[in-house]
Design a protein around this motif. Sequence first.
Motif, PDB file in Angstrom:
ATOM      1  N   GLN A   1      48.513 -20.590 -17.434  1.00  0.00           N
ATOM      2  CA  GLN A   1      47.927 -21.543 -16.489  1.00  0.00           C
ATOM      3  C   GLN A   1      46.891 -20.853 -15.619  1.00  0.00           C
ATOM      4  O   GLN A   1      45.822 -21.403 -15.339  1.00  0.00           O
ATOM      5  CB  GLN A   1      49.033 -22.157 -15.620  1.00  0.00           C
ATOM      6  CG  GLN A   1      48.523 -23.220 -14.654  1.00  0.00           C
ATOM      7  CD  GLN A   1      48.028 -24.455 -15.370  1.00  0.00           C
ATOM      8  OE1 GLN A   1      48.489 -24.752 -16.461  1.00  0.00           O
ATOM      9  NE2 GLN A   1      47.078 -25.154 -14.766  1.00  0.00           N
TER      10      GLN A   1
ATOM     11  N   ASP B   1      42.788 -21.644 -15.411  1.00  0.00           N
ATOM     12  CA  ASP B   1      42.128 -22.019 -14.156  1.00  0.00           C
ATOM     13  C   ASP B   1      40.855 -21.222 -13.911  1.00  0.00           C
ATOM     14  O   ASP B   1      40.001 -21.641 -13.129  1.00  0.00           O
ATOM     15  CB  ASP B   1      43.080 -21.819 -12.976  1.00  0.00           C
ATOM     16  CG  ASP B   1      44.221 -22.832 -13.000  1.00  0.00           C
ATOM     17  OD1 ASP B   1      44.062 -23.861 -13.684  1.00  0.00           O
ATOM     18  OD2 ASP B   1      45.264 -22.579 -12.363  1.00  0.00           O
TER      19      ASP B   1
ATOM     20  N   SER C   1      38.826 -18.442 -10.556  1.00  0.00           N
ATOM     21  CA  SER C   1      39.196 -19.836 -10.322  1.00  0.00           C
ATOM     22  C   SER C   1      38.469 -20.340  -9.078  1.00  0.00           C
ATOM     23  O   SER C   1      37.912 -19.560  -8.294  1.00  0.00           O
ATOM     24  CB  SER C   1      40.704 -19.963 -10.150  1.00  0.00           C
ATOM     25  OG  SER C   1      41.128 -19.253  -8.987  1.00  0.00           O
TER      26      SER C   1
END
Length: 355
Positions: free
Chosen positions: A5, A9, A224
């Motif tokens: 994850q 991002d 990110s």
Amino acid sequence: MAEEQDKSDKTEDPTQRRLDEALKRGDVVKSQEVSTWFVIGGGTLALTMFAGSSGASLTNTMKGLIAKSWAIPSDGRMLVRLTETITIEVLAAIGLPFLVLVVAALAGTAIQHRLVWTTETLSPKLSKISPIAGFKRLFSAQALANFVKGLLKLALVGTVLVMLLWPERNLLESLVSTDPTSILPVSMTLMLKLLGSVVAIMAVIAAADYLFQYQQWYQRQKMSLKEIKDEFKETEGDPKIKAKIRQLRVSRMRKRMMAAVPGATVVITNPTHYAVALKYERGMNAPVCLAKGTDRIALKIREVATENAVPIVENPPLARTLYATVEIDREIPPEHYKAVAEVVGYVMRLKKAWR
């Protein structure tokens, strides 16, 4: 799952600060194939340029030792001196080729990135000795890519070498019965031919590997949106804090203005929207602006002026012009001297008549 994850991002291009920090950590683009190509190229260059002279020098040295082996001293001091002499001659013969290899190795690193001096890569980390982390590195996508790349490189170089040597198979067989003195020139010619082919192949492999390593490195540096915002806060300051500081500065400036209004000579207004407080005393070059404002601030200036018996003169054009052109604690511009002088003169005449 959390790590995947986090990677998903990181969709934004890295900032210059992120790239500089990576360089300081020693996290740079480094292709081992580029370094290998420079070393092989440097070795080929050194062999081409210095093989004849270095070989002749070493040959003469060895010939002299063999021809005069009976005269080699056996006592300690002379044997040490002879060893030093031979060592110096050998180093002189291989010194320049070795220097070329060193320069080539340094160039292979310097051409990829700036030279970095950091101890962070040497600092102990638990991930380096963790069996689980080591197992993940061993079977990671990067390890698999390196393994496949090694196989392809071996197959490609091997295929090219076989294609070059196969037509020379009869010549190689004949070397078995050839005079040893004539083997060296033939071997040198074949070796240079093979090395030239390897250098050409490795140049293509090194260029492709560098592009691959750069892409991998750039993907690691991506950020990110949260990281970009955090970096902006660190470098430029938190926007909320900056807004709060700006608000405090404006508040202090207003308080200072209101404290100066009681000392004003006159307040020029546009009845409800603009107010400019001016002060003029004998000896001053020109009137000075003590306070100015619009709407609520203008109303507050009028209230303070009324409470302290400061004359208020309504002159909408002059009030708007002064508000736009004069700064607080600064003298009014010369082009407004006449208009302001009329207002100040009017106020002084009123004060004189009142007294």
